[in-house]
Design a protein around this motif. Structure first.
Motif: not given
Length: 528
Positions: A365-387
Motif C-alpha cells: 500500500a505504501v509503495f503504490y501510494a507513493t509511486v502511483g501518483p508520481l507516474v500519473i502526474y508525470f504522464a499527465m504533465h507530459r501528455l496533457v498539461i504541458k501541451p
C-alpha cells in the motif's frame, strides 16, 4: 525622475542626431524631419511641469483629451497629482465594493481499503466479489464570501455541509468584522445549524508591539444539552526575521495548551509543535523544502506522535498552471493505516480527496501510494498539461501580436530610419573612442535568446542594435536605466510578449568583453 538638465542634454543630443539640415539625401531628410518632430513634441511635454505631470499619470491619452476633461489646466503639477490620488482612491473604493473574495473547499473521502484488506473467504459466494469495492464514505463542502460595507467594515457569509456514511448536516454563519485601527480589528459571529443550536462568537485581534500580537476568540454554542462556552487565545511573537513563536490556550469542549515555533524562509518551512490536552496530546515536527524553480515545487515530510498513535507523512506539491497547485501526501500511521491525500488549489478554491487504502501497515500500500501518483502526474504533465499550457501561451502571444501589429510596424520603421540617420554620428564616435582606446561596441543584439537545451525547438528572435548602442556611448561609458530597452532610439520590440535580453560584445582598452542584460535591467559598461 529625470531632472530638467538631463532632459535638456538628451534633447540637444537627439536634435543634433535628427536635425533635417544635417542630411542631404531627400529620403533621409524626410525621415529626419519626422523623428525630429517627435523629439520636439516629447520635449515640449516634458519641459512643462503641468503637461509632464499629466503625461506621467495618464499617458498620451491624457494629453489628447479635448477640453482638458481630466483636470483644470490652471492647476499646478502638485494639484494634478493630488487629483489623481483622489480618483485612484475612488476607484479603489469601487473595486472594494465589487470584491467578494470567495473561498471554498470541497472534500471527498474515499474508502479504498478493499484494494488491500480483502478476505477472500468472505467473498467466495458473493456475486461480483472479484472486483474491489471503492466507496465514497464522506463529503464536506464549505463556501464563504466577503461583502465590504465600508473601507473598515466587512460582512462575511459562510456555510458548510457534511455527510459521513449516510448521516450529515450543515450550518450557516454570518460574521461582521470592523478594523478599529492599524493595530487591531474585531469580529462578531452568528451561526445556526441542524445538528447544533445557535452560535454566538466574538473574535479580537490586537498588535501589542511591532513584533507581538494576540488573538482571542470566545463563543457560546446553544444545544439541547445546554450552553457550551468556549475560549481560545493565541499569543504570537516574531523571534527573528523568519521565525514566529505561538502559544495557544483552548478551553471548552476540547481543552488544550499548544506551543509551536514556525520558521519560514525563501527555501524552507520548518515547524515544531507540542500540545497537552483532552483528548489528544502530541508532539509534531514538519519540514518543507522549497525549490527555486519555475513550477514552485515543494517537498515536505512530518512526524506526529501522541496518545492517538504515530503518523509519518511525506509528499510534494507543484504549480501546474498560473492559478493551480497540485499536491499529494502519503500518510502512514499506527493504528490509522495508510492513506493518500490529493489536494488541488485553484485560485481561492480547494479540492481535497483523502483516499484511505488500508488499516494495516502494508508495504504494498505504501509503495503504490507513493509511486502511483508520481507516474500519473508525470504522464499527465507530459501528455496533457504541458501541451495545453504551451498552446494557451501561443494563443495569448498571437492575440497580443495581432493587437499591436500596426504599432510595432510603425516602431520598426522609425527604428530603421533612426539607425540610418545615426551612421555619420556613430562613425565620429568610433573614431574618437579608438583614439583614446575607449569603448567600442563590436556587436549587439536585442530580443529573445534560446540558450537552454530544453527550449532548442523555439525560434531565436533578435535584432542587430550595434549602431544605436554605439550612438549612446559618451566619454567611453554606456549607461542604460531600469526600463524596457525597446524604447531606446533605434530599438523596437522584435518579439511582443516574450522575455527579451540585450547581448553586447564590446572592446575596451583593446580587450574584448561580453555582457548579457535582462530587458528591464539597468546596464553600465565597461563593467568595473
Amino acid at each position: 525622475q529625470a531632472s530638467q538638465d538631463e532632459l535638456k542634454a538628451a534633447y540637444r543630443r537627439l536634435c543634433m542626431l535628427y536635425h533635417p539640415d544635417k542630411h542631404r539625401d531627400p529620403e533621409l531628410k524626410s525621415q529626419a524631419e519626422r523623428l525630429f518632430n517627435l523629439v520636439h513634441q516629447a520635449y515640449e511635454v516634458l519641459s512643462d511641469p503641468q503637461t509632464r505631470a499629466i503625461y506621467d499619470i495618464y499617458g498620451r491619452r491624457g494629453l489628447e483629451m479635448e477640453g482638458w476633461e481630466v483636470v483644470e489646466r490652471k492647476r499646478t503639477a502638485a494639484e494634478i497629482r493630488e487629483e489623481f490620488e483622489r480618483l485612484q482612491r475612488e476607484r479603489e473604493e469601487r473595486r472594494l465594493q465589487q470584491r467578494t473574495n470567495p473561498k471554498g473547499t470541497i472534500s471527498v473521502g474515499i474508502d479504498a481499503t478493499d484494494l488491500f484488506d480483502r478476505y477472500d473467504e468472505e467473498y467466495e459466494d458473493v456475486p461480483g466479489s472479484s472486483f474491489p469495492q471503492i466507496e465514497i464514505n464522506k463529503m464536506h463542502i464549505s463556501q464563504s464570501i466577503e461583502a465590504p460595507l465600508t473601507s473598515t467594515d466587512t460582512a462575511i457569509l459562510s456555510g458548510n455541509l457534511s455527510t459521513q456514511n449516510g448521516n450529515g448536516g450543515g450550518s450557516i454563519n454570518l460574521a461582521l468584522r470592523r478594523v478599529m485601527s492599524a493595530k487591531g480589528w474585531g469580529e462578531l459571529e452568528f451561526g445556526a445549524g441542524d445538528l447544533h443550536g445557535p452560535l454566538f462568537g466574538l473574535k479580537i485581534f490586537r498588535n501589542l508591539t511591532p513584533r507581538c500580537f494576540i488573538t482571542t476568540n470566545c463563543a457560546l454554542q446553544f444545544s439541547s444539552r445546554g450552553v457550551r462556552p468556549g475560549l481560545t487565545t493565541v499569543l504570537a511573537r516574531n523571534l527573528d526575521k523568519n521565525t514566529m513563536g505561538y502559544l495557544q490556550w483552548r478551553w471548552g469542549i476540547q481543552s488544550a495548551m499548544n506551543t509551536s515555533i514556525v520558521r519560514d524562509t525563501k527555501t524552507s518551512h520548518f515547524t515544531v509543535a507540542m500540545q497537552l490536552g483532552i483528548p489528544h496530546s502530541f508532539m509534531m515536527v514538519s519540514y518543507q523544502h522549497k525549490f527555486q524553480d519555475e513550477d514552485q515545487t515543494r517537498v515536505k515530510g512530518s512526524l506526529k506522535a501522541g496518545f492517538f498513535g504515530t503518523i509519518v507523512e511525506y509528499g510534494a506539491e507543484r504549480k501546474i498552471s498560473r492559478h493551480s497547485v497540485l499536491g499529494a501526501t502519503v500518510s502512514v500511521g499506527v493504528p490509522q493505516g495508510v492513506s493518500l491525500k490529493i489536494k488541488l488549489n485553484r485560485a481561492s478554491q480547494t479540492y481535497f480527496f483523502p483516499v484511505h487504502l488500508t488499516d494495516q501497515l502494508l508495504p504494498s500500500a505504501v509503495f503504490y501510494a507513493t509511486v502511483g501518483p508520481l507516474v500519473i502526474y508525470f504522464a499527465m504533465h507530459r501528455l496533457v498539461i504541458k501541451p495545453y499550457l504551451r498552446a494557451q501561451k501561443e494563443r495569448e502571444l498571437e492575440k497580443q501580436r495581432e493587437s499591436t501589429a500596426s504599432d510595432i510596424l510603425q516602431k520598426k520603421q522609425e527604428a530603421e530610419a533612426a539607425v540610418r540617420l545615426m551612421q555619420e554620428s556613430v562613425r565620429r564616435i568610433i573614431e574618437a573612442e579608438e583614439a583614446r582606446m575607449g569603448l567600442i561596441v563590436v556587436n549587439a543584439w536585442y530580443g529573445k535568446f534560446v540558450n537552454d537545451n530544453s527550449r532548442k525547438n523555439e525560434k531565436v528572435k533578435v535584432i542587430d542594435v550595434t549602431v544605436p548602442l554605439q550612438c549612446l556611448v559618451k566619454d567611453s561609458k554606456l549607461i542604460l536605466t531600469e526600463a524596457s530597452k525597446a524604447g531606446l532610439p533605434g530599438f523596437y520590440d522584435p518579439c511582443v510578449g516574450e522575455e527579451k535580453s540585450l547581448k553586447v560584445l564590446y572592446q575596451f582598452r583593446g580587450v574584448l568583453h561580453q555582457v548579457m542584460s535582462a530587458d528591464n535591467e539597468a546596464l553600465r559598461i565597461p563593467k568595473q
